[in-house]
Motif scaffolding. Structure first.
Motif, PDB file in Angstrom:
ATOM      1  N   ILE A   1       0.828  -1.200   0.000  1.00 11.37           N
ATOM      2  CA  ILE A   1       0.000   0.000   0.000  1.00 11.37           C
ATOM      3  C   ILE A   1       0.868   1.258   0.000  1.00 11.37           C
ATOM      4  O   ILE A   1       0.591   2.215  -0.741  1.00 11.37           O
ATOM      5  CB  ILE A   1      -0.974  -0.013   1.192  1.00 11.37           C
ATOM      6  CG1 ILE A   1      -2.017  -1.124   0.971  1.00 11.37           C
ATOM      7  CG2 ILE A   1      -1.650   1.342   1.374  1.00 11.37           C
ATOM      8  CD1 ILE A   1      -2.917  -1.387   2.159  1.00 11.37           C
ATOM      9  N   LEU A   2       1.922   1.257   0.787  1.00 11.19           N
ATOM     10  CA  LEU A   2       2.804   2.421   0.816  1.00 11.19           C
ATOM     11  C   LEU A   2       3.497   2.660  -0.520  1.00 11.19           C
ATOM     12  O   LEU A   2       3.674   3.798  -0.944  1.00 11.19           O
ATOM     13  CB  LEU A   2       3.858   2.264   1.920  1.00 11.19           C
ATOM     14  CG  LEU A   2       3.341   2.442   3.349  1.00 11.19           C
ATOM     15  CD1 LEU A   2       4.426   2.079   4.355  1.00 11.19           C
ATOM     16  CD2 LEU A   2       2.851   3.868   3.573  1.00 11.19           C
ATOM     17  N   GLN A   3       3.872   1.586  -1.203  1.00 11.66           N
ATOM     18  CA  GLN A   3       4.564   1.716  -2.481  1.00 11.66           C
ATOM     19  C   GLN A   3       3.635   2.076  -3.632  1.00 11.66           C
ATOM     20  O   GLN A   3       4.082   2.582  -4.661  1.00 11.66           O
ATOM     21  CB  GLN A   3       5.312   0.426  -2.806  1.00 11.66           C
ATOM     22  CG  GLN A   3       6.504   0.184  -1.916  1.00 11.66           C
ATOM     23  CD  GLN A   3       7.182  -1.140  -2.186  1.00 11.66           C
ATOM     24  OE1 GLN A   3       6.654  -2.010  -2.885  1.00 11.66           O
ATOM     25  NE2 GLN A   3       8.364  -1.313  -1.626  1.00 11.66           N
ATOM     26  N   HIS A   4       2.353   1.805  -3.470  1.00  8.19           N
ATOM     27  CA  HIS A   4       1.388   2.071  -4.542  1.00  8.19           C
ATOM     28  C   HIS A   4       0.172   2.820  -3.990  1.00  8.19           C
ATOM     29  O   HIS A   4      -0.972   2.422  -4.227  1.00  8.19           O
ATOM     30  CB  HIS A   4       0.952   0.758  -5.203  1.00  8.19           C
ATOM     31  CG  HIS A   4       2.084  -0.008  -5.781  1.00  8.19           C
ATOM     32  ND1 HIS A   4       2.682  -1.059  -5.134  1.00  8.19           N
ATOM     33  CD2 HIS A   4       2.753   0.140  -6.945  1.00  8.19           C
ATOM     34  CE1 HIS A   4       3.663  -1.531  -5.864  1.00  8.19           C
ATOM     35  NE2 HIS A   4       3.732  -0.822  -6.969  1.00  8.19           N
ATOM     36  N   GLN A   5       0.434   3.907  -3.302  1.00  6.75           N
ATOM     37  CA  GLN A   5      -0.634   4.648  -2.646  1.00  6.75           C
ATOM     38  C   GLN A   5      -1.715   5.107  -3.615  1.00  6.75           C
ATOM     39  O   GLN A   5      -2.899   5.160  -3.263  1.00  6.75           O
ATOM     40  CB  GLN A   5      -0.059   5.850  -1.899  1.00  6.75           C
ATOM     41  CG  GLN A   5       0.785   5.444  -0.716  1.00  6.75           C
ATOM     42  CD  GLN A   5       1.339   6.632   0.022  1.00  6.75           C
ATOM     43  OE1 GLN A   5       0.743   7.712   0.014  1.00  6.75           O
ATOM     44  NE2 GLN A   5       2.474   6.452   0.674  1.00  6.75           N
ATOM     45  N   GLU A   6      -1.316   5.422  -4.840  1.00  9.40           N
ATOM     46  CA  GLU A   6      -2.288   5.903  -5.824  1.00  9.40           C
ATOM     47  C   GLU A   6      -3.362   4.860  -6.133  1.00  9.40           C
ATOM     48  O   GLU A   6      -4.466   5.203  -6.554  1.00  9.40           O
ATOM     49  CB  GLU A   6      -1.582   6.338  -7.110  1.00  9.40           C
ATOM     50  CG  GLU A   6      -0.969   5.214  -7.924  1.00  9.40           C
ATOM     51  CD  GLU A   6       0.363   4.661  -7.385  1.00  9.40           C
ATOM     52  OE1 GLU A   6       0.846   3.674  -7.956  1.00  9.40           O
ATOM     53  OE2 GLU A   6       0.909   5.201  -6.419  1.00  9.40           O
TER      54      GLU A   6
ATOM     55  N   TYR B   1      -4.676   2.866  -3.811  1.00 12.07           N
ATOM     56  CA  TYR B   1      -5.482   2.593  -2.630  1.00 12.07           C
ATOM     57  C   TYR B   1      -6.089   3.845  -1.992  1.00 12.07           C
ATOM     58  O   TYR B   1      -7.012   3.733  -1.184  1.00 12.07           O
ATOM     59  CB  TYR B   1      -4.621   1.858  -1.590  1.00 12.07           C
ATOM     60  CG  TYR B   1      -4.070   0.577  -2.128  1.00 12.07           C
ATOM     61  CD1 TYR B   1      -4.857  -0.548  -2.260  1.00 12.07           C
ATOM     62  CD2 TYR B   1      -2.753   0.489  -2.551  1.00 12.07           C
ATOM     63  CE1 TYR B   1      -4.355  -1.727  -2.784  1.00 12.07           C
ATOM     64  CE2 TYR B   1      -2.229  -0.687  -3.070  1.00 12.07           C
ATOM     65  CZ  TYR B   1      -3.045  -1.790  -3.180  1.00 12.07           C
ATOM     66  OH  TYR B   1      -2.549  -2.951  -3.703  1.00 12.07           O
ATOM     67  N   PHE B   2      -5.564   4.997  -2.331  1.00  8.33           N
ATOM     68  CA  PHE B   2      -6.046   6.236  -1.729  1.00  8.33           C
ATOM     69  C   PHE B   2      -6.427   7.238  -2.801  1.00  8.33           C
ATOM     70  O   PHE B   2      -5.760   7.352  -3.821  1.00  8.33           O
ATOM     71  CB  PHE B   2      -4.958   6.889  -0.849  1.00  8.33           C
ATOM     72  CG  PHE B   2      -4.500   6.036   0.288  1.00  8.33           C
ATOM     73  CD1 PHE B   2      -5.321   5.807   1.380  1.00  8.33           C
ATOM     74  CD2 PHE B   2      -3.236   5.451   0.263  1.00  8.33           C
ATOM     75  CE1 PHE B   2      -4.889   5.015   2.434  1.00  8.33           C
ATOM     76  CE2 PHE B   2      -2.801   4.651   1.306  1.00  8.33           C
ATOM     77  CZ  PHE B   2      -3.630   4.442   2.397  1.00  8.33           C
ATOM     78  N   GLU B   3      -7.462   7.979  -2.528  1.00  4.11           N
ATOM     79  CA  GLU B   3      -7.822   9.100  -3.388  1.00  4.11           C
ATOM     80  C   GLU B   3      -7.591  10.361  -2.576  1.00  4.11           C
ATOM     81  O   GLU B   3      -8.253  10.597  -1.563  1.00  4.11           O
ATOM     82  CB  GLU B   3      -9.295   9.006  -3.809  1.00  4.11           C
ATOM     83  CG  GLU B   3      -9.684  10.106  -4.757  1.00  4.11           C
ATOM     84  CD  GLU B   3     -11.109   9.950  -5.250  1.00  4.11           C
ATOM     85  OE1 GLU B   3     -11.760  10.989  -5.441  1.00  4.11           O
ATOM     86  OE2 GLU B   3     -11.559   8.801  -5.417  1.00  4.11           O
ATOM     87  N   ILE B   4      -6.608  11.127  -2.994  1.00 10.25           N
ATOM     88  CA  ILE B   4      -6.244  12.329  -2.260  1.00 10.25           C
ATOM     89  C   ILE B   4      -6.934  13.510  -2.908  1.00 10.25           C
ATOM     90  O   ILE B   4      -6.791  13.757  -4.118  1.00 10.25           O
ATOM     91  CB  ILE B   4      -4.713  12.516  -2.237  1.00 10.25           C
ATOM     92  CG1 ILE B   4      -4.087  11.299  -1.565  1.00 10.25           C
ATOM     93  CG2 ILE B   4      -4.341  13.818  -1.561  1.00 10.25           C
ATOM     94  CD1 ILE B   4      -2.591  11.258  -1.618  1.00 10.25           C
TER      95      ILE B   4
END
Length: 96
Positions: free
Chosen positions: A82-87, A89-92
């Motif tokens: 998740i940290l390496q591919h935040q895009e 898993y997260f919508e900022i």
């Protein structure tokens, strides 16, 4: 006994390619089903089941120890993914 979230947990492990954990969860499910299903009925599980069945106790203890060891690795691996591919898993959202 219902294990409603069991398939969801396994699917989550599959999504993150945690195949060893999926296999372990399958083994745990097999033990539960083999011990508690009588034909089409489920027998009532009691707190003393493990005390009364030393073989079951040993089997569950081994599975639990495997689970604890694997769970730590799985959590670390999923966190890293998740940290390496935040895009993925997260919508900022921009606050402005």
């Amino acid at each position: 006994m219902e294990m409603k979230s069991w398939s969801g947990i396994r699917n989550g492990m599959r999504f993150f390619n945690q195949n060893e954990m999926v296999a372990l969860l399958d083994n745990i499910e097999r033990v539960i089903v083999d011990k508690n299903r009588i034909r089409d009925q489920w027998r009532e599980v009691t707190p003393t089941d493990l005390e009364q069945d030393p073989n079951l106790y040993q089997l569950i203890e081994n599975l639990f120890n495997d689970y604890r060891a694997q769970a730590e690795e799985v959590i670390a691996s999923i966190n890293m993914e998740i940290l390496q591919h935040q895009e993925m898993y997260f919508e900022i959202e921009d606050e402005g």
